[in-house]
Design a protein around this motif. Structure first.
Motif, mmCIF file in Angstrom:
data_model
loop_
_atom_site.group_PDB
_atom_site.id
_atom_site.type_symbol
_atom_site.label_atom_id
_atom_site.label_comp_id
_atom_site.label_asym_id
_atom_site.label_seq_id
_atom_site.Cartn_x
_atom_site.Cartn_y
_atom_site.Cartn_z
ATOM 1 N N ALA A 72 93.131 -32.011 7.453
ATOM 2 C CA ALA A 72 93.207 -32.295 6.013
ATOM 3 C C ALA A 72 91.819 -32.417 5.380
ATOM 4 N N LEU A 73 90.975 -31.426 5.647
ATOM 5 C CA LEU A 73 89.602 -31.471 5.138
ATOM 6 C C LEU A 73 89.539 -31.148 3.651
ATOM 7 N N ASN A 74 88.537 -31.709 2.993
ATOM 8 C CA ASN A 74 88.216 -31.302 1.632
ATOM 9 C C ASN A 74 87.332 -30.063 1.626
ATOM 10 N N ASP A 75 86.554 -29.881 2.709
ATOM 11 C CA ASP A 75 85.656 -28.737 2.763
ATOM 12 C C ASP A 75 85.252 -28.478 4.214
ATOM 13 N N ALA A 76 85.000 -27.221 4.519
ATOM 14 C CA ALA A 76 84.526 -26.844 5.854
ATOM 15 C C ALA A 76 83.650 -25.616 5.709
ATOM 16 N N PHE A 77 82.590 -25.581 6.472
ATOM 17 C CA PHE A 77 81.597 -24.514 6.318
ATOM 18 C C PHE A 77 80.897 -24.273 7.651
ATOM 19 N N CYS A 78 80.560 -23.016 7.900
ATOM 20 C CA CYS A 78 79.766 -22.706 9.094
ATOM 21 C C CYS A 78 78.873 -21.510 8.811
ATOM 22 N N VAL A 79 77.622 -21.606 9.228
ATOM 23 C CA VAL A 79 76.728 -20.447 9.148
ATOM 24 C C VAL A 79 76.077 -20.262 10.513
ATOM 25 N N HIS A 80 76.050 -19.012 10.988
ATOM 26 C CA HIS A 80 75.435 -18.706 12.281
ATOM 27 C C HIS A 80 74.320 -17.700 12.058
ATOM 28 N N ARG A 81 73.189 -17.987 12.641
ATOM 29 C CA ARG A 81 72.064 -17.063 12.491
ATOM 30 C C ARG A 81 72.099 -15.998 13.584
ATOM 31 N N ILE A 82 71.626 -14.802 13.268
ATOM 32 C CA ILE A 82 71.475 -13.757 14.279
ATOM 33 C C ILE A 82 70.057 -13.203 14.219
ATOM 34 N N GLY A 83 69.728 -12.360 15.194
ATOM 35 C CA GLY A 83 68.371 -11.825 15.274
ATOM 36 C C GLY A 83 67.547 -12.655 16.240
ATOM 37 N N SER A 84 66.237 -12.645 16.020
ATOM 38 C CA SER A 84 65.326 -13.309 16.936
ATOM 39 C C SER A 84 65.011 -14.727 16.469
ATOM 40 N N ILE A 87 62.042 -21.283 19.537
ATOM 41 C CA ILE A 87 62.388 -22.639 19.969
ATOM 42 C C ILE A 87 62.331 -23.591 18.766
ATOM 43 N N GLY A 88 63.317 -24.435 18.628
ATOM 44 C CA GLY A 88 63.329 -25.424 17.546
ATOM 45 C C GLY A 88 64.031 -24.928 16.292
ATOM 46 N N GLU A 89 64.327 -23.637 16.230
ATOM 47 C CA GLU A 89 65.035 -23.122 15.050
ATOM 48 C C GLU A 89 66.543 -23.314 15.190
ATOM 49 N N THR A 90 67.185 -23.433 14.040
ATOM 50 C CA THR A 90 68.621 -23.697 13.998
ATOM 51 C C THR A 90 69.407 -22.399 14.155
ATOM 52 N N ALA A 91 70.323 -22.394 15.138
ATOM 53 C CA ALA A 91 71.147 -21.204 15.380
ATOM 54 C C ALA A 91 72.458 -21.279 14.617
ATOM 55 N N VAL A 92 72.982 -22.495 14.458
ATOM 56 C CA VAL A 92 74.286 -22.627 13.813
ATOM 57 C C VAL A 92 74.388 -23.992 13.135
ATOM 58 N N ILE A 93 75.031 -24.014 11.983
ATOM 59 C CA ILE A 93 75.343 -25.272 11.307
ATOM 60 C C ILE A 93 76.832 -25.298 10.988
ATOM 61 N N VAL A 94 77.459 -26.450 11.257
ATOM 62 C CA VAL A 94 78.851 -26.687 10.838
ATOM 63 C C VAL A 94 78.843 -27.908 9.922
ATOM 64 N N ILE A 95 79.544 -27.833 8.796
ATOM 65 C CA ILE A 95 79.670 -28.987 7.905
ATOM 66 C C ILE A 95 81.147 -29.206 7.583
ATOM 67 N N THR A 96 81.600 -30.436 7.709
ATOM 68 C CA THR A 96 82.976 -30.774 7.336
ATOM 69 C C THR A 96 82.953 -31.979 6.401
ATOM 70 N N ALA A 97 83.899 -32.021 5.479
ATOM 71 C CA ALA A 97 83.969 -33.135 4.531
ATOM 72 C C ALA A 97 85.424 -33.565 4.385
ATOM 73 N N SER A 98 85.628 -34.879 4.403
ATOM 74 C CA SER A 98 86.989 -35.399 4.318
ATOM 75 C C SER A 98 86.964 -36.794 3.695
ATOM 76 N N LYS A 99 88.140 -37.354 3.540
ATOM 77 C CA LYS A 99 88.237 -38.685 2.957
ATOM 78 C C LYS A 99 87.676 -39.730 3.932
ATOM 79 N N HIS A 100 88.122 -39.640 5.184
ATOM 80 C CA HIS A 100 87.705 -40.622 6.198
ATOM 81 C C HIS A 100 86.902 -39.953 7.315
ATOM 82 N N ARG A 101 86.127 -40.765 8.033
ATOM 83 C CA ARG A 101 85.205 -40.196 9.006
ATOM 84 C C ARG A 101 85.868 -39.591 10.234
ATOM 85 N N ASP A 102 86.990 -40.117 10.652
ATOM 86 C CA ASP A 102 87.621 -39.600 11.861
ATOM 87 C C ASP A 102 87.909 -38.101 11.744
#
Lengths: 139, 83, 139, 83
Positions: A72-84, A87-102
């Motif tokens: 029952a999310l209010n929002d969900a998002f994912c971006v995945h990077r490709i290419g080269s 070290i230390g760079e972000t390969a993937v981000i997931v974001i979820t938003a809801s009423k409660h933390r669980d």
């Protein structure tokens, strides 16, 4: 609604700060997968990600839809990077938003777990000894 | 020609490196499945690919025993390792 | 190492983007608790947080230390805002960083769960009907 | 004076609003505990506070039956609701 993205640009949290905003939202969970300097005992110097883009986007959005319904999310998002990637760079981000933390936590975990087994993206590691290899995956 | 089909195979990751190609056209017999096509690829390129793949046809997940049609796009998907 | 902070300033993810950087880090989990527009059926227009700061910082850092040991984290951080907050503003952020994602997720959840029951911070809700009240808490 | 102690009580959240004070000094008898002090507060301010608190003395969690010392700082901590 196309919330799963593939990009060859550097991923910054800031560019995604508008995700999961809304007056009913009480919790937002964010996961970042980052290129680290070692894997299974070998020193990694950089990574390459390759992607079967049309199917990846389709399957990625399916995963986001599953999570949205299941938790029952209010929002969900994912971006995945490709290419080269360095070290230390972000390969993937997931974001979820809801009423409660669980729900936000469980959905965020569900999405990254499913992305890692279902979305056709492959990682090739380049090691300090000049060797390189495609990872075998769980399959 | 009635029982010959033209399909496109698209290569990613390890298969792309082993074949040295990003895609390849095959003329196959009617009734051929992804399983048969994998055999053709191994034979043509003298490589052993195994069976550790998922199958996609026209950007949809499919099966090893799916009967291919003229113009299909076929992808052998190695175990994914994103994230 | 004082990684638990109390602030009356607006919390922005950007100001905390240096948390959890390091070449061995492969996963970063972030949780944001946000002021939402309703609680238990009442429409909330703003919140006030009050804090017993010296003990809050001590207990907050204890929780971060527990999580760091328990989940072998590379980094752990929490900032909690106090004072008057509007709907949509961030009340608390938790960030964890580790080699693998399982630890980052579990530690992030552990920290926010413990903060919410152990750190002496209290929330007063102001409702649309002009009423207000201190929340009762789980205790 | 030998068996009288001076302590400071600091108020937060609901107790602060009920007493109308952020802190208050009490002169108590030797042997008094937080439990006794809560009774004094309720009596002095004509309020009922109940026992749903944790106790902190000098910024450390403590117990209801801790024997207070001269100069101690005492806090009654209502159930927390942060996050």
């Amino acid at each position: 609604m196309n919330k799963f993205k593939i990009t060859s640009d550097i991923i910054e949290i800031e560019t995604n700060k508008s995700i999961g905003r809304g007056k009913a939202i009480g919790a937002r969970a964010l996961f970042e997968g980052i290129v680290r300097n070692s894997n299974e005992g070998q020193e990694v110097i950089k990574l390459e990600y390759e992607c079967y883009e049309s199917l990846a986007i389709k399957e990625g959005n399916l995963i986001l839809d599953e999570a949205t319904k299941q938790y029952a999310l209010n929002d969900a998002f994912c971006v995945h990077r490709i290419g080269s990637l360095e070290i230390g760079e972000t390969a993937v981000i997931v974001i979820t938003a809801s009423k409660h933390r669980d729900e936000a936590f469980r959905a965020c975990r569900y999405i990254i777990d499913e992305v890692k087994i279902r979305v056709p993206i492959w990682k090739k590691e380049h090691y300090i000894d000049g060797e390189s290899g495609w990872l075998k995956g769980a399959g | 020609m009635a029982d010959l089909l033209k399909i496109q195979v698209i290569y990613f990751a390890k298969i792309r490196e082993l074949t040295g190609l990003t895609q390849e056209t095959f003329i196959i017999k009617k009734g051929f499945t992804p399983s048969n096509v994998l055999g053709l690829i191994e034979e043509k390129h003298c490589i052993v690919l195994g069976v550790n793949f998922k199958i996609a046809i026209n950007d949809e997940f499919s099966d090893w025993d799916f009967e291919l049609r003229n113009g299909d796009n076929l992808v052998f998907i190695p175990p994914v390792t994103g994230g």
